[in-house]
Design a protein around this motif. Structure first.
Motif, PDB file in Angstrom:
ATOM      1  N   SER A  87       0.857  -1.195   0.000  1.00 35.44           N
ATOM      2  CA  SER A  87       0.000   0.000   0.000  1.00 35.44           C
ATOM      3  C   SER A  87       0.891   1.243   0.000  1.00 35.44           C
ATOM      4  O   SER A  87       2.102   1.152   0.252  1.00 35.44           O
ATOM      5  CB  SER A  87      -0.902   0.020   1.246  1.00 35.44           C
ATOM      6  N   GLY A  88       0.283   2.380  -0.222  1.00 33.18           N
ATOM      7  CA  GLY A  88       1.028   3.638  -0.148  1.00 33.18           C
ATOM      8  C   GLY A  88       1.594   3.860   1.246  1.00 33.18           C
ATOM      9  O   GLY A  88       2.732   4.326   1.404  1.00 33.18           O
ATOM     10  N   HIS A  89       0.804   3.544   2.251  1.00 31.36           N
ATOM     11  CA  HIS A  89       1.292   3.730   3.622  1.00 31.36           C
ATOM     12  C   HIS A  89       2.460   2.808   3.952  1.00 31.36           C
ATOM     13  O   HIS A  89       3.356   3.183   4.702  1.00 31.36           O
ATOM     14  CB  HIS A  89       0.152   3.528   4.616  1.00 31.36           C
ATOM     15  N   ASN A 160      -3.204  16.589  -1.470  1.00 31.32           N
ATOM     16  CA  ASN A 160      -4.507  15.996  -1.211  1.00 31.32           C
ATOM     17  C   ASN A 160      -5.013  16.544   0.122  1.00 31.32           C
ATOM     18  O   ASN A 160      -4.285  16.452   1.094  1.00 31.32           O
ATOM     19  CB  ASN A 160      -4.319  14.473  -1.141  1.00 31.32           C
ATOM     20  N   ASP A 185       5.742  12.548  -2.377  1.00 34.01           N
ATOM     21  CA  ASP A 185       4.596  11.681  -2.655  1.00 34.01           C
ATOM     22  C   ASP A 185       3.943  12.202  -3.933  1.00 34.01           C
ATOM     23  O   ASP A 185       3.392  13.301  -3.958  1.00 34.01           O
ATOM     24  CB  ASP A 185       3.641  11.731  -1.457  1.00 34.01           C
ATOM     25  N   SER A 207       1.020   5.998  -3.688  1.00 33.95           N
ATOM     26  CA  SER A 207      -0.035   5.029  -3.478  1.00 33.95           C
ATOM     27  C   SER A 207      -0.464   4.591  -4.876  1.00 33.95           C
ATOM     28  O   SER A 207      -1.110   5.348  -5.608  1.00 33.95           O
ATOM     29  CB  SER A 207      -1.210   5.658  -2.735  1.00 33.95           C
ATOM     30  N   THR A 209      -2.588   2.517  -5.428  1.00 38.09           N
ATOM     31  CA  THR A 209      -4.028   2.314  -5.258  1.00 38.09           C
ATOM     32  C   THR A 209      -4.851   3.336  -6.047  1.00 38.09           C
ATOM     33  O   THR A 209      -5.981   3.066  -6.427  1.00 38.09           O
ATOM     34  CB  THR A 209      -4.352   2.493  -3.757  1.00 38.09           C
ATOM     35  N   LYS A 210      -4.303   4.509  -6.259  1.00 38.22           N
ATOM     36  CA  LYS A 210      -5.060   5.629  -6.805  1.00 38.22           C
ATOM     37  C   LYS A 210      -4.900   5.683  -8.331  1.00 38.22           C
ATOM     38  O   LYS A 210      -5.217   4.726  -8.991  1.00 38.22           O
ATOM     39  CB  LYS A 210      -4.613   6.930  -6.125  1.00 38.22           C
TER      40      LYS A 210
HETATM   41  C1  LIG Z   1      -4.164   7.188  -0.562  1.00 37.11           C
HETATM   42  C2  LIG Z   1      -2.937   7.970  -0.384  1.00 37.11           C
HETATM   43  C3  LIG Z   1      -1.879   7.484   0.394  1.00 37.11           C
HETATM   44  C4  LIG Z   1      -1.938   6.158   1.105  1.00 37.11           C
HETATM   45  O1  LIG Z   1      -2.006   5.101   0.207  1.00 37.11           O
HETATM   46  P1  LIG Z   1      -2.717   3.696   0.505  1.00 37.11           P
HETATM   47  O2  LIG Z   1      -2.464   2.918  -0.739  1.00 37.11           O
HETATM   48  O3  LIG Z   1      -4.155   3.982   0.779  1.00 37.11           O
HETATM   49  O4  LIG Z   1      -2.020   3.129   1.713  1.00 37.11           O
HETATM   50  C5  LIG Z   1      -0.731   8.251   0.504  1.00 37.11           C
HETATM   51  N1  LIG Z   1      -0.650   9.466  -0.095  1.00 37.11           N
HETATM   52  C6  LIG Z   1      -1.653   9.970  -0.841  1.00 37.11           C
HETATM   53  C7  LIG Z   1      -1.489  11.300  -1.485  1.00 37.11           C
HETATM   54  C8  LIG Z   1      -2.828   9.245  -1.002  1.00 37.11           C
HETATM   55  O5  LIG Z   1      -3.828   9.767  -1.742  1.00 37.11           O
END
Ligand SMILES: *Cc1c(COP(=O)(O)O)cnc(C)c1O
Length: 428
Positions: A87-89, A160, A185, A207, A209-210
């Motif tokens: 994950s991003g975290h 964000n 980031d 991340s 994920t996005k």
């Molecule tokens: C969602 C997000 C994260 C965290 O990522 P995850 O994949 O949800 O752990 C970190 N930084 C930004 C800018 C994000 O939008």
């Protein structure tokens, strides 16, 4: 191809890191859904464990599907190497785990994803890693936050949820003077819009994920090593510069040079903390990245159209989109993210909390949920959801006051997105 024969960005998005599978000829990257990999012989096993040879041992540390993803993202960002994680975290955790010792500090700007603010303020404290907050719009506040214990500076390229644009080169000059790496980031921009390494970032995080994965179907994160930072100076980064006990005393920076940071995050952080990405998710993220350029341009074009529409709406009090010429960061956007200002931004409705609730309750096409960077358009009212537990003054300070609505604009027809917002705003 460009003059020096390096493929262009869109070509890299499709091809970098990937090749037809040598065993089967499969054209798409196979999902190597296996935990472990057979050694050729005892010597081969020994050289893998001793870091004398690169190769696969166990999917917690490397996996061939994930390796394609890592090579692709490193190529798109212009880095030397990358490490993909769950994950991003997890990417943030492993990056800081490699840089910081207990008692160390890092400077982060306040204009960050809320989850990062929580991670830095609370969970990192348990490791005795101290965040010192500064303001992304005030370079002096960043300089003032630096102390002899500072080991890194952390920013977002596009922030964000405010949709602000960070002056990466100005922050990078401060980081150089302080002798610390700049971590950026780049989740909201993606390398299609902005490549922070070209502006002086030493480490880029995402991340996945996005927008990178882009379809709202899989979690992932990545650490990209620019290969630019000197980890051995003054012994301030002992994980990289000092003999590594769990690898027979090798010095990671000395041994791996401009890929040392990504390798350290893998062979120490990922090995010991464990947030490995599943091969299935690597496959889905890879598939998403192939269309990154097409999707991001559409996300940006739709967002500008929606922002212009909202800007002229009589029920909208204000709008915060750096792509609009009146925005305080419009010049920075033209410099750092000229193809578009991204797809995540906030606006305020006249009528405060109740009006905000009305809008999110009455959308049909837009999805009311806590995510961003999906093909689908998404909406959230932070004061009644993500920022609900905070008192109102703190909500306002975080850019999540009672009237604030956050959008993540998708790739549908812009007329349909605008029509849905129109009928929802009419219910106020
Ligand atoms: C969602 C997000 C994260 C965290 O990522 P995850 O994949 O949800 O752990 C970190 N930084 C930004 C800018 C994000 O939008």
């Amino acid at each position: 191809m460009s003059k020096d024969n390096t493929p262009g960005f869109d070509t890299l998005a499709v091809h970098a890191g990937a090749q037809p599978d040598p065993a089967t000829g499969a054209r798409a990257t196979p999902i190597f859904q296996t935990t472990a990999f057979v050694f050729e012989d005892v010597d081969h096993a020994a050289s893998l464990f001793g870091l004398q040879a690169f190769g696969n041992i166990y999917t917690r540390i490397t996996n061939p599907t994930t390796a394609v993803l890592e090579t692709k993202v490193a190529a798109l960002e212009g880095g030397t190497a990358a490490l993909a994680v769950a994950s991003g975290h997890a990417a943030q955790l492993l990056a800081f785990h490699t840089i910081l010792e207990p008692g160390d500090e890092f400077v982060a700007v306040r204009q960050l994803y809320g989850g990062s603010i929580n991670q830095f303020n609370h969970s990192f404290k348990k490791f005795d890693w101290q965040v010192v907050w500064a303001d992304a719009d005030d370079m002096e506040s960043i300089e003032r936050a630096i102390s002899p214990k500072t080991k890194a500076i952390f920013i977002e390229s596009l922030s964000n949820p405010g949709g602000g644009v960070t002056d990466i080169e100005a922050v990078s000059r401060i980081a150089r003077r302080a002798g610390v790496p700049l971590i950026c980031d780049n989740t909201l921009a993606t390398p299609y819009l902005c490549r922070p390494i070209e502006h002086g970032a030493d480490i880029v995080l995402h991340s996945l994920t996005k927008f990178m994965g882009g379809h709202g179907n899989s979690m992932g994160g990545v650490i990209v090593d620019a290969g630019t930072f000197n980890w051995s100076r003054e012994g301030r980064y002992p994980t990289l510069s000092e003999p590594c006990e769990s690898y027979h005393g090798i010095k990671l920076h000395e041994t791996f040079g401009n890929m040392a940071f990504a390798i350290a995050c893998r062979v120490l952080g990922l090995r010991d903390l464990g947030p490995a990405l599943s091969p299935q998710n690597s496959f889905l993220l890879l598939t998403g990245i192939e269309t990154l350029s097409l999707r991001m341009q559409r996300h940006c074009d739709n967002s500008l159209a929606v922002a212009e529409y909202l800007n002229n709406h009589d029920k909208v009090a204000w709008i915060n989109y750096a792509g609009l010429s009146g925005h305080r960061h419009h010049n920075l956007q033209q410099k750092y993210s000229p193809k578009g200002a991204g797809a995540v931004f906030t606006f305020g409705v006249k009528g405060g909390y109740d009006a905000g609730v009305k809008v999110v309750s009455n959308v049909n096409l837009l999805s009311h949920l806590a995510n961003l960077g999906d093909t689908r358009s998404l909406i959230i009212h932070p004061a009644s959801t993500t920022h609900r537990q905070l008192p109102e003054p703190q909500q306002i300070a975080a850019g999540a006051g009672p009237d604030v609505i956050r959008l993540s604009i998708g790739i549908e027809n812009k007329e349909d997105i605008i029509a849905d917002l129109e009928q929802a705003l009419n219910t106020i």
